[in-house]
Design an enzyme around this catalytic site. Sequence first.
Site, PDB file in Angstrom:
ATOM      1  N   HIS A 155       0.672  -0.889  -0.081  1.00  0.00           N
ATOM      2  CA  HIS A 155      -0.044  -0.163   0.013  1.00  0.00           C
ATOM      3  C   HIS A 155       0.579   1.362  -0.328  1.00  0.00           C
ATOM      4  O   HIS A 155       2.065   0.936   1.089  1.00  0.00           O
ATOM      5  CB  HIS A 155      -0.805   0.041   1.194  1.00  0.00           C
ATOM      6  CG  HIS A 155      -1.759   1.287   1.265  1.00  0.00           C
ATOM      7  ND1 HIS A 155      -2.454   1.473   0.327  1.00  0.00           N
ATOM      8  CD2 HIS A 155      -1.700   1.943   2.516  1.00  0.00           C
ATOM      9  CE1 HIS A 155      -2.845   2.825   1.015  1.00  0.00           C
ATOM     10  NE2 HIS A 155      -2.492   3.553   2.284  1.00  0.00           N
ATOM     11  N   HIS A 203       0.791   5.678  -0.681  1.00  0.00           N
ATOM     12  CA  HIS A 203       0.311   7.139  -1.055  1.00  0.00           C
ATOM     13  C   HIS A 203       0.846   7.901  -2.547  1.00  0.00           C
ATOM     14  O   HIS A 203       1.223   8.878  -2.471  1.00  0.00           O
ATOM     15  CB  HIS A 203       0.050   7.895  -0.391  1.00  0.00           C
ATOM     16  CG  HIS A 203      -1.111   7.817   0.969  1.00  0.00           C
ATOM     17  ND1 HIS A 203      -1.855   8.254   1.514  1.00  0.00           N
ATOM     18  CD2 HIS A 203      -1.777   6.273   1.034  1.00  0.00           C
ATOM     19  CE1 HIS A 203      -2.840   8.196   2.017  1.00  0.00           C
ATOM     20  NE2 HIS A 203      -2.569   6.197   2.143  1.00  0.00           N
ATOM     21  N   HIS A 257      -8.381   7.039  -1.631  1.00  0.00           N
ATOM     22  CA  HIS A 257      -7.471   6.671  -1.040  1.00  0.00           C
ATOM     23  C   HIS A 257      -6.454   7.098  -1.889  1.00  0.00           C
ATOM     24  O   HIS A 257      -5.958   8.212  -2.020  1.00  0.00           O
ATOM     25  CB  HIS A 257      -7.987   5.583  -0.157  1.00  0.00           C
ATOM     26  CG  HIS A 257      -7.088   5.461   0.522  1.00  0.00           C
ATOM     27  ND1 HIS A 257      -7.748   4.120   1.747  1.00  0.00           N
ATOM     28  CD2 HIS A 257      -5.801   5.353   1.677  1.00  0.00           C
ATOM     29  CE1 HIS A 257      -6.870   3.814   2.147  1.00  0.00           C
ATOM     30  NE2 HIS A 257      -5.600   5.253   2.324  1.00  0.00           N
ATOM     31  N   ASP A 267       1.516  -4.221 -20.806  1.00  0.00           N
ATOM     32  CA  ASP A 267       3.385  -4.900 -20.711  1.00  0.00           C
ATOM     33  C   ASP A 267       2.561  -6.173 -19.111  1.00  0.00           C
ATOM     34  O   ASP A 267       2.877  -6.926 -19.402  1.00  0.00           O
ATOM     35  CB  ASP A 267       4.009  -4.335 -20.487  1.00  0.00           C
ATOM     36  CG  ASP A 267       4.781  -4.497 -22.086  1.00  0.00           C
ATOM     37  OD1 ASP A 267       3.982  -5.301 -22.901  1.00  0.00           O
ATOM     38  OD2 ASP A 267       5.464  -3.579 -21.461  1.00  0.00           O
ATOM     39  N   TYR A 311       8.472 -12.850 -24.209  1.00  0.00           N
ATOM     40  CA  TYR A 311       9.345 -12.076 -23.054  1.00  0.00           C
ATOM     41  C   TYR A 311      10.954 -13.189 -21.683  1.00  0.00           C
ATOM     42  O   TYR A 311       9.408 -13.551 -21.094  1.00  0.00           O
ATOM     43  CB  TYR A 311       8.474 -10.206 -22.509  1.00  0.00           C
ATOM     44  CG  TYR A 311       9.129  -9.353 -22.143  1.00  0.00           C
ATOM     45  CD1 TYR A 311       9.522  -8.422 -22.642  1.00  0.00           C
ATOM     46  CD2 TYR A 311       9.714  -9.796 -20.703  1.00  0.00           C
ATOM     47  CE1 TYR A 311      10.756  -7.449 -22.117  1.00  0.00           C
ATOM     48  CE2 TYR A 311      10.283  -8.691 -20.154  1.00  0.00           C
ATOM     49  CZ  TYR A 311      10.820  -8.026 -20.612  1.00  0.00           C
ATOM     50  OH  TYR A 311      11.486  -6.805 -20.391  1.00  0.00           O
TER      51      TYR A 311
END
Lengths: 232, 232, 232, 232
Positions: free
Chosen positions: D96, D98, D170, D121, D228
Amino acid sequence: MSKYTELKREVYEANMELQNRGLVIYTFGNVSQIDRAAGVVAIKPSGVSYDAMKPEDIVVVDLENNIVEGTMRPSSDTKTHTHLYRHFADIGGVTHTHSTYATAWAQAKQSIPCLGTTHADYVHGDIVCTRVLTDEQVQGDYEEETGIQITEAYQNRDPKAAPMVIVAGHAPFTWGKDGAESVYHAALLEEIARMAYLTRTLDPKAEPLKQAILDKHYLRKHGKDAYYGQSK
Amino acid sequence: MSKYTELKREVYEANMELQNRGLVIYTFGNVSQIDRAAGVVAIKPSGVSYDAMKPEDIVVVDLENNIVEGTMRPSSDTKTHTHLYRHFADIGGVTHTHSTYATAWAQAKQSIPCLGTTHADYVHGDIVCTRVLTDEQVQGDYEEETGIQITEAYQNRDPKAAPMVIVAGHAPFTWGKDGAESVYHAALLEEIARMAYLTRTLDPKAEPLKQAILDKHYLRKHGKDAYYGQSK
Amino acid sequence: MSKYTELKREVYEANMELQNRGLVIYTFGNVSQIDRAAGVVAIKPSGVSYDAMKPEDIVVVDLENNIVEGTMRPSSDTKTHTHLYRHFADIGGVTHTHSTYATAWAQAKQSIPCLGTTHADYVHGDIVCTRVLTDEQVQGDYEEETGIQITEAYQNRDPKAAPMVIVAGHAPFTWGKDGAESVYHAALLEEIARMAYLTRTLDPKAEPLKQAILDKHYLRKHGKDAYYGQSK
Amino acid sequence: MSKYTELKREVYEANMELQNRGLVIYTFGNVSQIDRAAGVVAIKPSGVSYDAMKPEDIVVVDLENNIVEGTMRPSSDTKTHTHLYRHFADIGGVTHTHSTYATAWAQAKQSIPCLGTTHADYVHGDIVCTRVLTDEQVQGDYEEETGIQITEAYQNRDPKAAPMVIVAGHAPFTWGKDGAESVYHAALLEEIARMAYLTRTLDPKAEPLKQAILDKHYLRKHGKDAYYGQSK
């Protein structure tokens, strides 16, 4: 000792410069360089991070994409690079990045107009955005088709007078006399793209430079009577 | 030992500061400084990268652009610098950059309005964008004409009260009492240009400061009764 | 040995943190801290660059702006700082910067709406932009009037629930329990201002958070039942 | 010696990478990693700065949020992390942040459309923005409800094909096979969010990629015939 040791070292250093200039993160991007006499291209291995890569990891392929030397897979974009070398006879290096501002223009599917002399110093006219691929082209030989997208956009255009292009919905490719110069053009493109973004968001109607200034700036650096820099 | 050793060292250091402040990439930009008593100007050589440049590479020219000392070509913008020294009697240094935000305003061909006290602390009024050159001027003595663009914009304006200007379609020039101060003004201009860009994209109708605050901030730093800083 | 040595060292370090966090360039900005028992405020000297400043250069003044200790002039913004200490009884430190995004909001003369939980974690409601000063106020005791601008904006507002304000046409002031916390709030404000700028330019009609989330985020960090962090 | 020493060390390093990549400031953000066999999750302690944090500060909790090992409080977002581990059976790490651009999209309450191949991608389709919580949900078990917001948005979506989500008002959550990969996805999200912001502010009507290119890019990296990178 490989006969391509020096070529691989130069390609390694050009790739590392991509990271040093802040043009890539993680495994993004790749640089190649051609040895025209030997008919081979050295290129970054696929999906290897810059911090982990070593000069001996660079892969050498021929112009039909067969591995000539190396233990790793070459970049998944290799077919685009070799396509450019086959069609642009004078170029010696190719760079592909997803640098932020140039990619934003690619995602907006817009050519970058020549709004100032910073642009005119390096590119004579727009930095062209290619057409979008058809579904058939995407589902076919995709990386070769990306090369075709680029060379079709240059049918009436000198690759040396505009050593950078934007692939619609994707990201830029640049080229130069060797790998190092193609990275230099990638860095210039990112700065030009950023200035053009700022100009257009400040004034959406901002007009391109007049032809006379565009010619003057390009030719004082690149024409037969160029007077910028130390060499003739 | 040259009699210009100290002048060249100061100009070298002012040029390096351009790179340290992030105002230039590669060979972009140039700083000069004048020795008024000797009638000479020291300036960055043309097309030399900051990492490769040494103090002895700085070129010394007279006010008619003749090389007085040095083995390299002076900056291709030299005629603009000497034009400014000839017309602005009180300035001692000149800086030219293509710093990103200031160049975006130049490409939008807009003067930067005084939107806040950061601007008012250093410039009394707008940071003016010059008019666009005619085709004849571009095809003539281009770098001299760029100087003329600037000095014409200052016919009714004190160069010391606005030590920075934006050349339409091109990029900024700044000046100061010496090379170092002209670089300081180049850095301030870039920050002011960035703040003004953000303000205008947040609110395209944002109004300039009232005259009273504009006067207050400029004069508390620069007027005869200035009370900012340590010197009188 | 001064009895303010420790206070001056703390104020010196808080000022240096402004530069380390990229919130200031050159001589921009200033931090102060109060010793309520002694009735003195230590503050950055005026116009001194961060690289040149030493702890002993910090100036100590009383709440009427008389110099108590120090050989340099205090910041030209000192009267704004002392005004805040006199009116906000619980604050121990004040910071003033011209940080880029917060200043852009100040130049647009707009309060920053609470658009997300990053903002709600630190400020309960808008980050208010003050009214514009009248010409008489500008021409009068300008720095004192700037303090009045701020305290008038807090007549119905708790300074601890919103430890940051934007002065119209100028730049932000922030405060905290000491100088260091006021710098922390200056850094948070700049990040909140940047996020709000990006949100509003992406969608000019973006709506503020609902009151319930605003309360939840602020109170889980700052209410009597706060459960964020290690203390309590 | 704890039996979770290695798990805690990996979680510590993944958290530090958040700061090294510029995705967090101060105490923002948190990374966790699960040991499915042991049924425990290691996570950053609440409100501790990255510079002060040590590997032994990492807190170990079970899937019902009870502390199994550690002397500090776990992140205040712990319930969101454990909710994701309980509902997404194949994930091994959660991050998490910000981060600035991803948070701007969250504040604008908009999903990030797939505008280019950089996005394609890594994510097959939009990067979804969740619905807004009701007041009852906010006032109830808020952090658990944030997890519910996310898993509800994935009712018809494979978490591995879109390892990143934006919580309305958020900020983002991302996941991966372990903590390190969830941080990798957090960094990619921030870059994709930045490119999408630039594209949409350059051209508010910019169209998403066609389905064929979207499929091609995602599948050449992640499908059963992926080509890839170096592994099969």
